[in-house]
Design an enzyme around this catalytic site. Sequence first.
Site, PDB file in Angstrom:
ATOM      1  N   ASP A  65       0.798  -1.238   0.000  1.00 12.45           N
ATOM      2  CA  ASP A  65       0.000   0.000   0.000  1.00 12.45           C
ATOM      3  C   ASP A  65       0.828   1.285   0.000  1.00 12.45           C
ATOM      4  OD1 ASP A  65      -1.886  -1.989   0.262  1.00 12.45           O
ATOM      5  OD2 ASP A  65      -2.856  -1.158   2.032  1.00 12.45           O
ATOM      6  N   GLU A 113      -4.625  -0.886  -1.441  1.00 14.83           N
ATOM      7  CA  GLU A 113      -5.965  -0.945  -0.861  1.00 14.83           C
ATOM      8  C   GLU A 113      -6.890  -0.041  -1.667  1.00 14.83           C
ATOM      9  OE1 GLU A 113      -6.302  -0.047   3.305  1.00 14.83           O
ATOM     10  OE2 GLU A 113      -8.496  -0.019   3.249  1.00 14.83           O
ATOM     11  N   LYS A 170      -6.594  -5.008  -3.216  1.00 14.13           N
ATOM     12  CA  LYS A 170      -7.287  -5.658  -2.091  1.00 14.13           C
ATOM     13  C   LYS A 170      -8.324  -4.708  -1.507  1.00 14.13           C
ATOM     14  CE  LYS A 170      -3.528  -4.372   1.104  1.00 14.13           C
ATOM     15  NZ  LYS A 170      -4.221  -3.505   2.069  1.00 14.13           N
ATOM     16  N   LYS A 173      -7.683  -4.727   4.709  1.00  9.93           N
ATOM     17  CA  LYS A 173      -6.351  -4.439   5.237  1.00  9.93           C
ATOM     18  C   LYS A 173      -5.400  -5.594   4.938  1.00  9.93           C
ATOM     19  CE  LYS A 173      -8.392  -0.880   7.054  1.00  9.93           C
ATOM     20  NZ  LYS A 173      -8.533   0.288   6.151  1.00  9.93           N
ATOM     21  N   VAL A 198       3.113   0.284   4.255  1.00  9.54           N
ATOM     22  CA  VAL A 198       2.370   1.057   5.262  1.00  9.54           C
ATOM     23  C   VAL A 198       0.936   0.553   5.380  1.00  9.54           C
ATOM     24  CG1 VAL A 198       3.767   3.106   4.897  1.00  9.54           C
ATOM     25  CG2 VAL A 198       1.655   2.827   3.567  1.00  9.54           C
ATOM     26  N   THR A 199       0.288   0.817   6.565  1.00  8.83           N
ATOM     27  CA  THR A 199       0.968   1.239   7.761  1.00  8.83           C
ATOM     28  C   THR A 199       1.290   0.014   8.610  1.00  8.83           C
ATOM     29  OG1 THR A 199      -1.057   1.545   9.077  1.00  8.83           O
ATOM     30  CG2 THR A 199      -0.282   3.449   7.803  1.00  8.83           C
ATOM     31  N   CYS A 203      -2.222  -2.401   7.746  1.00  7.90           N
ATOM     32  CA  CYS A 203      -2.177  -3.357   6.633  1.00  7.90           C
ATOM     33  C   CYS A 203      -0.962  -4.276   6.671  1.00  7.90           C
ATOM     34  CB  CYS A 203      -2.265  -2.603   5.308  1.00  7.90           C
ATOM     35  SG  CYS A 203      -3.872  -1.799   5.097  1.00  7.90           S
TER      36      CYS A 203
END
Lengths: 284, 284
Positions: A65, A113, A170, A173, A198-199, A203
């Site tokens: 992410d 995400e 996705k 998370k 991150v973070t 995730c």
Amino acid sequence: MPETDPTAPEPSSPSAPAFSSPPPSAPVPSSPSAPVPSSAPSASVAAAPYPFEFSLDDTALVIIDMQRDFVEPGGFGESLGNDVDQLRTVIPVLAEVLEKCRSAGLLVIHTREGHLPDLSDCPPSKLARGNPSQRIGDPSPNGRILIRGEKGHDIVPELYPIDGEPVIDKPGKGAFYATDFGSILAERGIRRLVVTGVTTEVCVHTTVREANDRGFECLVLSDCVGSYFPEFQRVGLEMIAAQGGIFGWTAPASAFLSALAGQAHTHVPGQQPLTALADPVRAG
Amino acid sequence: MPETDPTAPEPSSPSAPAFSSPPPSAPVPSSPSAPVPSSAPSASVAAAPYPFEFSLDDTALVIIDMQRDFVEPGGFGESLGNDVDQLRTVIPVLAEVLEKCRSAGLLVIHTREGHLPDLSDCPPSKLARGNPSQRIGDPSPNGRILIRGEKGHDIVPELYPIDGEPVIDKPGKGAFYATDFGSILAERGIRRLVVTGVTTEVCVHTTVREANDRGFECLVLSDCVGSYFPEFQRVGLEMIAAQGGIFGWTAPASAFLSALAGQAHTHVPGQQPLTALADPVRAG
């Protein structure tokens, strides 16, 4: 825990493994149906709570992410009041790790995400949570928030995927839930993950937990993961390696790169990576 | 965060929601394929980061891994050097919550972490992790460690399941992975989980993360979850409710019981719970 000597025992902390005794004398039962690494590990990383072993052919670098909206000034994350500088420190270190992994021929997988434009993959609970002033799907300077295909949803230029690197889109998370991530790893014989992004407590942690339950060995690179909150960063890393490595291992990027350097000769420079199979933006 | 006033804003902490602005003016897009609660919530719990709403018919009490080997003196957890007293404080509070939930007719689901006697469901990585002196499957005073059917694997007497309460046997930390948990919840129209048990940062957190990704609303009862490590207990709870409730809500048991008391009249005392379908030890 001290990153400078991650293997040093700390008897009074959670990182001190409950499992600090000598190796077992009892035989280890076999586990016929569970996945087994495809080859003996050939490299060892100085890590907490003890060395992490891996091979080039059963290990993937996972970058979670690293999207514009989470880490760039002016993005969605900053608009919510978060300090994106807490995350941006990751970028240069991770960029070096990414370059070295590519040179060594290691599989690289990215995640993002986000949601479909009609939000059909977004639970109502996620849309409504926190009574936010800006919701997923709302317009923003970087396009509709957390919608696939929008500028803010995409990966930062410094870490952008190249051909052959799967990108997992996705909705949650965790990278395993409602994605092809697990299938892609299985098809390529991956059993170990070097986890970054991150973070840390959201995730990264969720993905490491999913991976751990599925039998993967995860090494989290402590200076290649970031949180908006320093305490969550510190404690999140400690939770990974606590109790003898209940979720996995942690180490600074330098320790991983040292181990990788001893392996890189197995890859012929200029050769197409083993993993040039997937379109960089369609997997997941 | 202060449990005595969980809804108070804390602008400088991670619990201060990034989402602290007024309600949105933009319409919320519909989400046709995502699950929707079966009825409007009828009760409200004073919780962090804001009130948690639920109804008796769409909510389950989930009791995670309150197994002898984790919480009793002389068990596997203690043999590894852990202080089980850190976990045992949960038992009397949780016993009261369990009794009140049963009286109110709320669905109660238990989980247990453990493995088949032949260990075929145990990843080699889990067996070997930490180079433990005692491994899963080894003999112990409470029977083979973390093996289904052994004394140490079973639930403590104070919280033992009764007829009609599903028991999920899970091989991992998360209750959704490789179990029927998600199916059981879906079949009964459950959309909200009141989560309790041990340990806070391991199996409770992993299950809440899985549930959150799947669209469930989770309330974690702060004095009904326990960790061997006080800092992990505190920070683990903060991580749940941070950023506007990124994983869910937290509240003390008293706040939940107050809200439940206002609902309990909907259940006829002595009536068979709605959920008397599953054998208490076979689900999962």
